[in-house]
Enzyme design. Sequence first.
Site, PDB file in Angstrom:
ATOM      1  N   CYS A 289      25.304  23.039  38.984  1.00  0.00           N
ATOM      2  CA  CYS A 289      26.316  23.186  38.103  1.00  0.00           C
ATOM      3  C   CYS A 289      26.247  23.840  36.915  1.00  0.00           C
ATOM      4  O   CYS A 289      26.812  24.641  36.585  1.00  0.00           O
ATOM      5  CB  CYS A 289      27.443  22.430  38.489  1.00  0.00           C
ATOM      6  SG  CYS A 289      27.964  21.753  40.029  1.00  0.00           S
TER       7      CYS A 289
ATOM      8  N   ASP B 163      47.483  42.833  42.675  1.00  0.00           N
ATOM      9  CA  ASP B 163      48.480  42.356  43.415  1.00  0.00           C
ATOM     10  C   ASP B 163      48.387  41.086  43.617  1.00  0.00           C
ATOM     11  O   ASP B 163      49.441  40.641  44.597  1.00  0.00           O
ATOM     12  CB  ASP B 163      48.387  43.204  44.756  1.00  0.00           C
ATOM     13  CG  ASP B 163      46.958  43.116  45.352  1.00  0.00           C
ATOM     14  OD1 ASP B 163      46.090  42.376  44.826  1.00  0.00           O
ATOM     15  OD2 ASP B 163      46.890  43.605  46.601  1.00  0.00           O
TER      16      ASP B 163
END
Length: 210
Positions: free
Chosen positions: A32, A125
Amino acid sequence: MESRLGTLGQSQEAFGRWGVLFSHPRDYTPVCTTELGRAVKLAPEFKKRKVRMIALSIDSVPDHLSWSKDINAYNSDEPTETLPFPIIADPKRDLAVQLGMLDPDEKDNEGMPVTARCVFIIGPDKKMKLSILYPATTGRNFDEILRVVDSLQLTSNHNVATPVDWKLGDRVMVPPTVPEAEACKMFPSGVFTKELPSGKKYLRYTAQPK
């Protein structure tokens, strides 16, 4: 999921409403840290494309702030608490569960499923345009995520498709739904059709639209 992603999209007015949400198993983990370090390096490229980045990890805000110092130090930068994007704190895994981010095959020391390495790209959108799920043991390729953003933004504005391994500046493809006569008008730079044994003229290329 759509309503939750829609909420994320509403916070991106200043960035053209594109967003990338990427999740991590937890703070202070090796893979990570390398991923977020690379994300920090590429943050200016995402911003140039009007894309807002936001990460998620199951640890707390104080942990995120402390971990940010390690991430900056990994990049050989000043170890500050500041990153060019926020990290969502999801200590109870509520958001990870709602968005289907848990990896059933990887568990933490307490036997709980860890958050997988998900990538969600959200369009103007407020709908998800792409999702990629990596297992916890496999680090992502953020250059590929950036390439995908380029393709999504290009194809959302022009009636073209991008072929395998495409990158900015390469030729694009004319979709089969565009008739031959219309393609010549749509793409004044010309359309190249590759001849195939089948005789079908479906491999059509043109220069990338500006």
